[in-house]
Write a protein that holds these residues in place. Structure first.
Motif, PDB file in Angstrom:
ATOM      1  N   ASN A  32       1.027  -1.282  -0.268  1.00 46.99           N
ATOM      2  CA  ASN A  32      -0.174   0.312  -0.103  1.00 46.99           C
ATOM      3  C   ASN A  32       1.003   1.201  -0.012  1.00 46.99           C
ATOM      4  O   ASN A  32       1.577   1.797   1.195  1.00 46.99           O
ATOM      5  N   ILE A  33       1.214   1.697  -1.314  1.00 47.00           N
ATOM      6  CA  ILE A  33       2.022   2.727  -1.490  1.00 47.00           C
ATOM      7  C   ILE A  33       1.254   3.964  -1.325  1.00 47.00           C
ATOM      8  O   ILE A  33       0.106   4.368  -1.972  1.00 47.00           O
ATOM      9  N   GLN A  34       1.779   5.379  -0.771  1.00 45.37           N
ATOM     10  CA  GLN A  34       1.307   6.370  -1.232  1.00 45.37           C
ATOM     11  C   GLN A  34       2.549   7.387  -0.771  1.00 45.37           C
ATOM     12  O   GLN A  34       3.280   7.392  -0.066  1.00 45.37           O
ATOM     13  N   PRO A  35       2.445   8.052  -2.048  1.00 42.49           N
ATOM     14  CA  PRO A  35       2.815   9.797  -2.021  1.00 42.49           C
ATOM     15  C   PRO A  35       2.650  10.266  -1.167  1.00 42.49           C
ATOM     16  O   PRO A  35       1.366  11.107  -0.215  1.00 42.49           O
ATOM     17  N   ARG A  36       3.658  10.857  -0.458  1.00 39.59           N
ATOM     18  CA  ARG A  36       3.520  12.210   1.523  1.00 39.59           C
ATOM     19  C   ARG A  36       5.249  13.224   0.952  1.00 39.59           C
ATOM     20  O   ARG A  36       5.662  12.992   0.457  1.00 39.59           O
ATOM     21  N   ARG A  37       4.057  14.480   1.431  1.00 45.14           N
ATOM     22  CA  ARG A  37       5.278  15.271   1.086  1.00 45.14           C
ATOM     23  C   ARG A  37       5.011  15.776   2.831  1.00 45.14           C
ATOM     24  O   ARG A  37       4.579  16.199   4.088  1.00 45.14           O
ATOM     25  N   TYR A  38       6.664  15.648   2.805  1.00 50.16           N
ATOM     26  CA  TYR A  38       6.993  16.133   4.334  1.00 50.16           C
ATOM     27  C   TYR A  38       8.322  17.342   4.392  1.00 50.16           C
ATOM     28  O   TYR A  38       8.787  17.407   3.964  1.00 50.16           O
ATOM     29  N   TRP A  39       8.240  18.431   5.760  1.00 52.03           N
ATOM     30  CA  TRP A  39       8.485  19.235   5.574  1.00 52.03           C
ATOM     31  C   TRP A  39       9.635  18.994   6.640  1.00 52.03           C
ATOM     32  O   TRP A  39       9.338  18.541   7.836  1.00 52.03           O
ATOM     33  N   VAL A  40      10.844  19.304   6.518  1.00 48.26           N
ATOM     34  CA  VAL A  40      12.213  19.201   6.867  1.00 48.26           C
ATOM     35  C   VAL A  40      12.671  20.003   7.288  1.00 48.26           C
ATOM     36  O   VAL A  40      13.593  20.740   6.881  1.00 48.26           O
ATOM     37  N   PRO A  41      13.107  20.218   8.420  1.00 54.53           N
ATOM     38  CA  PRO A  41      13.118  21.523   9.289  1.00 54.53           C
ATOM     39  C   PRO A  41      14.339  21.878   9.451  1.00 54.53           C
ATOM     40  O   PRO A  41      15.207  22.940   9.106  1.00 54.53           O
ATOM     41  N   SER A  42      15.453  20.971   9.193  1.00 58.78           N
ATOM     42  CA  SER A  42      17.141  20.854  10.163  1.00 58.78           C
ATOM     43  C   SER A  42      17.964  20.597   7.620  1.00 58.78           C
ATOM     44  O   SER A  42      18.749  21.710   8.145  1.00 58.78           O
ATOM     45  N   GLU A  43      16.617  21.265   6.835  1.00 63.01           N
ATOM     46  CA  GLU A  43      17.047  21.202   5.122  1.00 63.01           C
ATOM     47  C   GLU A  43      16.541  22.556   5.315  1.00 63.01           C
ATOM     48  O   GLU A  43      16.493  22.800   4.332  1.00 63.01           O
ATOM     49  N   GLY A  44      14.910  22.737   6.007  1.00 58.93           N
ATOM     50  CA  GLY A  44      14.454  24.413   5.170  1.00 58.93           C
ATOM     51  C   GLY A  44      13.831  23.528   4.015  1.00 58.93           C
ATOM     52  O   GLY A  44      14.036  25.031   3.400  1.00 58.93           O
ATOM     53  N   ARG A  45      13.563  22.434   3.466  1.00 67.91           N
ATOM     54  CA  ARG A  45      13.331  22.467   2.635  1.00 67.91           C
ATOM     55  C   ARG A  45      10.960  21.280   2.892  1.00 67.91           C
ATOM     56  O   ARG A  45      11.777  20.549   3.708  1.00 67.91           O
ATOM     57  N   PHE A  46      11.191  20.866   1.479  1.00 68.56           N
ATOM     58  CA  PHE A  46       9.661  19.899   1.542  1.00 68.56           C
ATOM     59  C   PHE A  46      10.467  18.804   0.627  1.00 68.56           C
ATOM     60  O   PHE A  46      11.236  18.975  -0.482  1.00 68.56           O
ATOM     61  N   ILE A  47      10.726  17.972   1.051  1.00 70.06           N
ATOM     62  CA  ILE A  47      10.751  16.381   0.207  1.00 70.06           C
ATOM     63  C   ILE A  47       9.665  15.492   0.006  1.00 70.06           C
ATOM     64  O   ILE A  47       8.563  15.878   1.123  1.00 70.06           O
ATOM     65  N   ARG A  48      10.026  14.858  -0.965  1.00 69.40           N
ATOM     66  CA  ARG A  48       8.419  14.149  -1.554  1.00 69.40           C
ATOM     67  C   ARG A  48       9.224  12.495  -1.016  1.00 69.40           C
ATOM     68  O   ARG A  48       9.815  12.354  -2.014  1.00 69.40           O
ATOM     69  N   LEU A  49       7.851  11.643  -0.381  1.00 65.16           N
ATOM     70  CA  LEU A  49       8.881  10.681  -0.176  1.00 65.16           C
ATOM     71  C   LEU A  49       7.493   9.643  -1.250  1.00 65.16           C
ATOM     72  O   LEU A  49       6.511  10.139  -1.290  1.00 65.16           O
ATOM     73  N   THR A  50       7.735   8.390  -1.586  1.00 69.81           N
ATOM     74  CA  THR A  50       6.145   7.857  -1.614  1.00 69.81           C
ATOM     75  C   THR A  50       7.066   6.329  -0.713  1.00 69.81           C
ATOM     76  O   THR A  50       8.194   5.732  -0.918  1.00 69.81           O
ATOM     77  N   LEU A  51       6.084   6.151   0.376  1.00 73.85           N
ATOM     78  CA  LEU A  51       6.198   5.792   1.370  1.00 73.85           C
ATOM     79  C   LEU A  51       4.702   4.638   1.590  1.00 73.85           C
ATOM     80  O   LEU A  51       3.271   4.254   1.445  1.00 73.85           O
ATOM     81  N   SER A  52       5.329   3.516   2.275  1.00 76.65           N
ATOM     82  CA  SER A  52       3.848   1.752   3.174  1.00 76.65           C
ATOM     83  C   SER A  52       3.354   2.890   3.459  1.00 76.65           C
ATOM     84  O   SER A  52       3.617   3.884   5.057  1.00 76.65           O
ATOM     85  N   THR A  53       1.889   2.509   4.276  1.00 77.30           N
ATOM     86  CA  THR A  53       1.162   3.048   5.349  1.00 77.30           C
ATOM     87  C   THR A  53       2.295   2.193   6.686  1.00 77.30           C
ATOM     88  O   THR A  53       2.240   3.299   8.035  1.00 77.30           O
ATOM     89  N   ARG A  54       3.042   1.205   6.617  1.00 74.39           N
ATOM     90  CA  ARG A  54       3.573   1.693   7.439  1.00 74.39           C
ATOM     91  C   ARG A  54       4.992   2.055   7.786  1.00 74.39           C
ATOM     92  O   ARG A  54       4.929   2.325   9.213  1.00 74.39           O
ATOM     93  N   ALA A  55       5.157   2.929   6.764  1.00 73.73           N
ATOM     94  CA  ALA A  55       6.641   3.400   6.907  1.00 73.73           C
ATOM     95  C   ALA A  55       5.838   4.885   6.953  1.00 73.73           C
ATOM     96  O   ALA A  55       6.492   5.701   7.902  1.00 73.73           O
ATOM     97  N   ILE A  56       4.912   5.215   7.186  1.00 72.40           N
ATOM     98  CA  ILE A  56       4.225   6.130   7.557  1.00 72.40           C
ATOM     99  C   ILE A  56       4.259   6.640   9.098  1.00 72.40           C
ATOM    100  O   ILE A  56       4.614   7.545   9.478  1.00 72.40           O
ATOM    101  N   LYS A  57       3.640   5.665   9.472  1.00 72.16           N
ATOM    102  CA  LYS A  57       3.203   5.284  10.628  1.00 72.16           C
ATOM    103  C   LYS A  57       4.942   5.374  11.728  1.00 72.16           C
ATOM    104  O   LYS A  57       5.654   5.357  12.579  1.00 72.16           O
ATOM    105  N   THR A  58       5.854   4.971  11.088  1.00 69.56           N
ATOM    106  CA  THR A  58       7.098   4.822  11.565  1.00 69.56           C
ATOM    107  C   THR A  58       7.716   5.859  11.297  1.00 69.56           C
ATOM    108  O   THR A  58       8.373   7.087  12.273  1.00 69.56           O
ATOM    109  N   ILE A  59       7.493   6.660  10.514  1.00 68.45           N
ATOM    110  CA  ILE A  59       8.119   8.282  10.901  1.00 68.45           C
ATOM    111  C   ILE A  59       7.254   9.164  11.627  1.00 68.45           C
ATOM    112  O   ILE A  59       7.807   9.939  12.396  1.00 68.45           O
ATOM    113  N   ASP A  60       5.838   9.242  11.946  1.00 71.47           N
ATOM    114  CA  ASP A  60       4.987   9.625  12.679  1.00 71.47           C
ATOM    115  C   ASP A  60       5.565   9.416  14.353  1.00 71.47           C
ATOM    116  O   ASP A  60       5.739  10.169  15.000  1.00 71.47           O
ATOM    117  N   LYS A  61       6.353   8.118  14.734  1.00 68.35           N
ATOM    118  CA  LYS A  61       7.535   7.122  15.612  1.00 68.35           C
ATOM    119  C   LYS A  61       8.270   7.907  15.633  1.00 68.35           C
ATOM    120  O   LYS A  61       8.508   9.019  17.320  1.00 68.35           O
TER     121      LYS A  61
END
Length: 78
Positions: A32-61
């Protein structure tokens, strides 16, 4: 969009459909792959990632910075 997760590396799995009469035909299970856009404060930019739903939960954690470190350790370019 390719069917693999940039954080976990999970991709499609292959197997067989087995009918009632036991005829076998090839099939594949896509993650279950989903495109997501995250703000990275350390780099001062947005990044786009294609992540599984399990990986989205991992990033939240663990947070986006630790997740990016794992992605870069796997050799993926972001």
């Amino acid at each position: 969009m390719s069917a693999h997760c940039q954080l976990t590396g999970i991709g499609p799995v292959f197997g067989n459909n087995v009918s009632h009469s036991h005829r076998r035909t090839r099939r594949r299970w896509n993650p279950n792959i989903q495109p997501r856009r995250y703000w990275v404060p350390s780099e001062g930019r947005f990044i786009r990632l294609t992540l599984s739903t399990r990986a989205i939960k991992t990033i939240d954690k663990i947070g986006i910075d630790r997740a990016l470190a794992r992605i870069r350790a796997r050799g993926e370019k972001i």
